[in-house]
Design a protein around this motif. Structure first.
Motif, PDB file in Angstrom:
ATOM      1  N   PHE A 199       5.647   0.484 -10.188  1.00 25.85           N
ATOM      2  CA  PHE A 199       5.542   0.077  -8.738  1.00 25.85           C
ATOM      3  C   PHE A 199       4.446  -1.246  -8.664  1.00 25.85           C
ATOM      4  CE2 PHE A 199       2.648   0.369  -4.711  1.00 25.85           C
ATOM      5  CZ  PHE A 199       3.466   0.167  -3.841  1.00 25.85           C
ATOM      6  N   ILE A 200       3.352  -1.020  -9.492  1.00 26.03           N
ATOM      7  CA  ILE A 200       2.199  -2.142  -9.450  1.00 26.03           C
ATOM      8  C   ILE A 200       2.763  -3.240 -10.181  1.00 26.03           C
ATOM      9  CG2 ILE A 200       0.345  -0.479  -9.276  1.00 26.03           C
ATOM     10  CD1 ILE A 200      -0.241  -1.130 -12.346  1.00 26.03           C
ATOM     11  N   SER A 201       3.596  -3.251 -11.145  1.00 29.69           N
ATOM     12  CA  SER A 201       4.185  -4.418 -11.679  1.00 29.69           C
ATOM     13  C   SER A 201       5.306  -5.196 -10.976  1.00 29.69           C
ATOM     14  CB  SER A 201       5.016  -3.808 -12.971  1.00 29.69           C
ATOM     15  OG  SER A 201       4.171  -3.383 -14.062  1.00 29.69           O
ATOM     16  N   ARG A 216      -6.492  -0.057  -7.385  1.00 31.37           N
ATOM     17  CA  ARG A 216      -6.034  -1.435  -6.769  1.00 31.37           C
ATOM     18  C   ARG A 216      -5.918  -2.179  -7.750  1.00 31.37           C
ATOM     19  NH1 ARG A 216      -7.693  -3.768  -1.773  1.00 31.37           N
ATOM     20  NH2 ARG A 216      -8.479  -1.641  -1.220  1.00 31.37           N
ATOM     21  N   VAL A 217      -4.988  -3.149  -7.643  1.00 31.59           N
ATOM     22  CA  VAL A 217      -4.643  -4.355  -8.381  1.00 31.59           C
ATOM     23  C   VAL A 217      -5.093  -5.306  -7.352  1.00 31.59           C
ATOM     24  CG1 VAL A 217      -3.104  -5.770  -9.406  1.00 31.59           C
ATOM     25  CG2 VAL A 217      -2.870  -3.258  -9.431  1.00 31.59           C
ATOM     26  N   GLN A 218      -6.112  -6.398  -7.979  1.00 30.42           N
ATOM     27  CA  GLN A 218      -6.643  -7.456  -7.108  1.00 30.42           C
ATOM     28  C   GLN A 218      -6.187  -8.711  -7.668  1.00 30.42           C
ATOM     29  OE1 GLN A 218      -8.512  -6.903  -4.316  1.00 30.42           O
ATOM     30  NE2 GLN A 218      -8.053  -9.012  -4.013  1.00 30.42           N
ATOM     31  N   LYS A 219      -5.444  -9.484  -6.977  1.00 34.02           N
ATOM     32  CA  LYS A 219      -4.894 -10.870  -7.216  1.00 34.02           C
ATOM     33  C   LYS A 219      -5.805 -11.959  -7.149  1.00 34.02           C
ATOM     34  CE  LYS A 219      -0.318  -8.779  -5.860  1.00 34.02           C
ATOM     35  NZ  LYS A 219       0.789  -9.339  -4.796  1.00 34.02           N
ATOM     36  N   LYS A 220      -5.536 -13.044  -7.840  1.00 35.66           N
ATOM     37  CA  LYS A 220      -6.278 -14.323  -7.619  1.00 35.66           C
ATOM     38  C   LYS A 220      -5.620 -15.445  -8.039  1.00 35.66           C
ATOM     39  CE  LYS A 220      -9.281 -13.569 -11.500  1.00 35.66           C
ATOM     40  NZ  LYS A 220     -10.893 -13.752 -12.099  1.00 35.66           N
ATOM     41  N   ALA A 221      -5.712 -16.603  -7.238  1.00 39.73           N
ATOM     42  CA  ALA A 221      -5.236 -17.743  -7.834  1.00 39.73           C
ATOM     43  C   ALA A 221      -6.181 -18.654  -8.513  1.00 39.73           C
ATOM     44  CB  ALA A 221      -4.566 -18.443  -6.734  1.00 39.73           C
ATOM     45  N   THR A 269       0.862  -1.153  -0.062  1.00 32.89           N
ATOM     46  CA  THR A 269      -0.154   0.035  -0.086  1.00 32.89           C
ATOM     47  C   THR A 269       0.922   1.111  -0.205  1.00 32.89           C
ATOM     48  OG1 THR A 269      -1.744  -1.196   1.437  1.00 32.89           O
ATOM     49  CG2 THR A 269      -1.937   1.169   1.228  1.00 32.89           C
ATOM     50  N   SER A 270       0.674   2.277  -0.783  1.00 33.34           N
ATOM     51  CA  SER A 270       1.408   3.453  -1.034  1.00 33.34           C
ATOM     52  C   SER A 270       0.410   4.703  -1.138  1.00 33.34           C
ATOM     53  CB  SER A 270       2.319   3.146  -2.142  1.00 33.34           C
ATOM     54  OG  SER A 270       3.170   4.494  -1.845  1.00 33.34           O
ATOM     55  N   SER A 271       0.642   5.736  -0.585  1.00 39.00           N
ATOM     56  CA  SER A 271       0.095   7.058  -0.763  1.00 39.00           C
ATOM     57  C   SER A 271       1.254   7.948  -1.107  1.00 39.00           C
ATOM     58  CB  SER A 271      -0.642   7.540   0.367  1.00 39.00           C
ATOM     59  OG  SER A 271       0.268   7.735   1.456  1.00 39.00           O
ATOM     60  N   ASP A 272       2.292   7.427  -1.791  1.00 37.70           N
ATOM     61  CA  ASP A 272       3.594   8.251  -2.019  1.00 37.70           C
ATOM     62  C   ASP A 272       3.100   9.410  -3.335  1.00 37.70           C
ATOM     63  OD1 ASP A 272       6.500   8.366  -1.571  1.00 37.70           O
ATOM     64  OD2 ASP A 272       6.359   8.889  -3.841  1.00 37.70           O
ATOM     65  N   ALA A 273       3.696  10.630  -3.148  1.00 35.02           N
ATOM     66  CA  ALA A 273       3.337  11.641  -4.033  1.00 35.02           C
ATOM     67  C   ALA A 273       3.917  11.269  -5.416  1.00 35.02           C
ATOM     68  CB  ALA A 273       3.912  12.912  -3.798  1.00 35.02           C
ATOM     69  N   TRP A 274       4.946  10.772  -5.542  1.00 32.06           N
ATOM     70  CA  TRP A 274       5.367  10.524  -6.831  1.00 32.06           C
ATOM     71  C   TRP A 274       4.527   9.471  -7.652  1.00 32.06           C
ATOM     72  CZ3 TRP A 274      10.509   6.890  -7.751  1.00 32.06           C
ATOM     73  CH2 TRP A 274      10.799   6.992  -9.072  1.00 32.06           C
ATOM     74  N   LEU A 275       4.090   8.433  -7.008  1.00 32.63           N
ATOM     75  CA  LEU A 275       3.259   7.580  -7.595  1.00 32.63           C
ATOM     76  C   LEU A 275       2.063   8.081  -8.067  1.00 32.63           C
ATOM     77  CD1 LEU A 275       3.551   4.450  -5.469  1.00 32.63           C
ATOM     78  CD2 LEU A 275       4.888   4.986  -7.625  1.00 32.63           C
ATOM     79  N   VAL A 311      -2.287  -1.675  -3.443  1.00 35.18           N
ATOM     80  CA  VAL A 311      -3.199  -0.203  -3.574  1.00 35.18           C
ATOM     81  C   VAL A 311      -2.389   1.057  -3.625  1.00 35.18           C
ATOM     82  CG1 VAL A 311      -5.016   0.766  -2.255  1.00 35.18           C
ATOM     83  CG2 VAL A 311      -4.828  -1.501  -1.954  1.00 35.18           C
ATOM     84  N   VAL A 312      -2.736   1.950  -4.317  1.00 39.18           N
ATOM     85  CA  VAL A 312      -2.038   3.039  -4.434  1.00 39.18           C
ATOM     86  C   VAL A 312      -3.317   4.101  -4.115  1.00 39.18           C
ATOM     87  CG1 VAL A 312      -0.821   4.838  -5.739  1.00 39.18           C
ATOM     88  CG2 VAL A 312      -0.494   2.573  -5.890  1.00 39.18           C
TER      89      VAL A 312
END
Length: 381
Positions: free
Chosen positions: A172-174, A269-274, A156-162, A310-311
């Motif tokens: 970041f998400i990759s 948000r990037v949601q993952k699933k198996a 999880t990030s709330s960085d200004a750069w992103l 999550v960003v």
């Protein structure tokens, strides 16, 4: 009444409490991981035909290739791994630059203040239409310059750069596209009726006997088996289909839309699933437990961790709104009746737009058969 022997119990306890890395090493010694899996559609069709979910090819029928190491094993992904996760192919004019990582960057290292200042200067110099610091920094320096947290749920990030650089957000998400941690939890229980007798005294001084029956759930056994070592380390990022055109959203445009939005409560948000046939696994495990003579209820669930990246907005108002104190005040003042719908509306624009699929490299039947002895030894009542 059936109970397992002391030696079996000790051995089972050691098996169930060893860390995922140990499980991975043990299972790898039994049988090597299979080559990269086919696509999601091929996996589902293959399972429906009774085949193995692992597949045998290095690329899927829909053309989405998955690179692997020379020995066919998962090379690992993540911020400090040695492999790059798969991302949707970008248009020719916005092709994403690949970022290499060495083995020395396998773990995060703290940077000195002087190094951090140098990284920030590089960011400022490259925040131009022709370049971005996200294209030049090493993985170590890139994550050292970000404000982010890693919890059981994921990054999880709330960085200004992103929130201002599309390339940084995409990287970041990759790189955080690590496989989720999944386990198979099995619980055996039964219900017991308990009778309680109480004595009460009435207003006129007389006593009265009351009998009440209640039903309590008694857990006979509970254990978990790790699935994470069998999940392919590379996830495939993809976007949802647009309801208007039926075509998938363009990832770069979706990220650019998020970065360009002035929404103070925005979130992507990037949601993952198996990908696995969970119902078949549940059926096979229940059948195996019942074969021991266990007569009561059996429940099988699949707890998942590290299943999201999550960003969130870096705006001061957005940070204040997400603070635990704000949530507590909203709850006790009932302001949440207004605030939470507003937050949902503010994040709906990017909700369920980006996903990542991870394929399990073992068919449900093979997985259950491999752990059959351990599962039987855990069944006691």
């Amino acid at each position: 009444m059936r109970t397992s022997s002391t030696d079996d119990t000790k051995a089972s306890a050691q098996n169930s409490t060893q860390p995922p890395a140990a499980v991975a090493d043990e299972e790898a010694s039994v049988a090597p991981l299979l080559p990269p899996p086919p696509s999601y559609d091929d996996v589902v069709i293959n399972i429906g035909n009774g085949g193995d979910a692992a597949g045998t090819g290095g690329s899927s029928s829909n053309g989405r290739a998955v690179a692997v190491s020379g020995d066919g094993r998962d090379p690992g992904v993540g911020p400090f791994g040695d492999a790059k996760p798969m991302v949707p192919p970008a248009p020719a004019h916005t092709a994403a630059a690949s970022v290499g990582r060495s083995e020395e960057e396998a773990h995060p290292l703290l940077l000195m203040p002087a190094e951090l200042n140098q990284i920030q200067e590089q960011q400022q110099q490259l925040q131009q239409p022709g370049g971005s610091a996200a294209d030049t920094l090493s993985s170590r320096d890139f994550f050292a310059s970000l404000e982010y947290t890693r919890s059981a749920k994921g990054y999880t990030s709330s960085d200004a750069w992103l929130n201002t650089d599309v390339r940084a957000l995409k990287r970041f998400i990759s790189e955080c596209n690590e496989r989720p941690r999944v386990s198979v939890e099995v619980v055996g229980s039964h219900t017991e009726a308990r009778t309680e007798h109480t004595t009460t005294r009435t207003n006129d001084g007389q006593t009265r006997q009351e009998t009440r029956t209640r039903h309590d759930t008694v857990v006979d056994f509970k254990f978990a088996v790790e699935l994470t070592p069998y999940i392919h380390g590379r996830g495939t990022l993809y976007t949802a289909q647009s309801p208007g055109t039926g075509e998938p959203y363009d990832l770069d445009r979706l990220l650019a839309d998020y970065v360009g939005a002035s929404n103070m409560l925005k979130e992507i948000r990037v949601q993952k699933k198996a990908i696995w046939d969970y119902e078949l696994v549940r059926t096979e495990i229940k059948r195996l437990v019942k074969s021991t003579g266990y007569p009561h209820n059996v429940a099988v669930s699949f707890p998942m961790e590290n299943d999201a990246t999550v960003v969130r907005s870096s705006h001061t108002l957005g940070r204040a709104w997400r603070h635990p104190v704000t949530s507590f005040l909203c709850f006790i003042t009932c302001a949440c009746l207004v605030g939470w719908p507003l937050q949902y509306a503010a994040t709906r624009r990017w909700r369920n737009k980006i996903m990542s699929d991870f394929v399990v490299l073992s068919s449900p039947k093979d997985y259950v058969d491999r752990h059959a002895d351990f599962i039987r030894n855990q069944v006691t009542w």
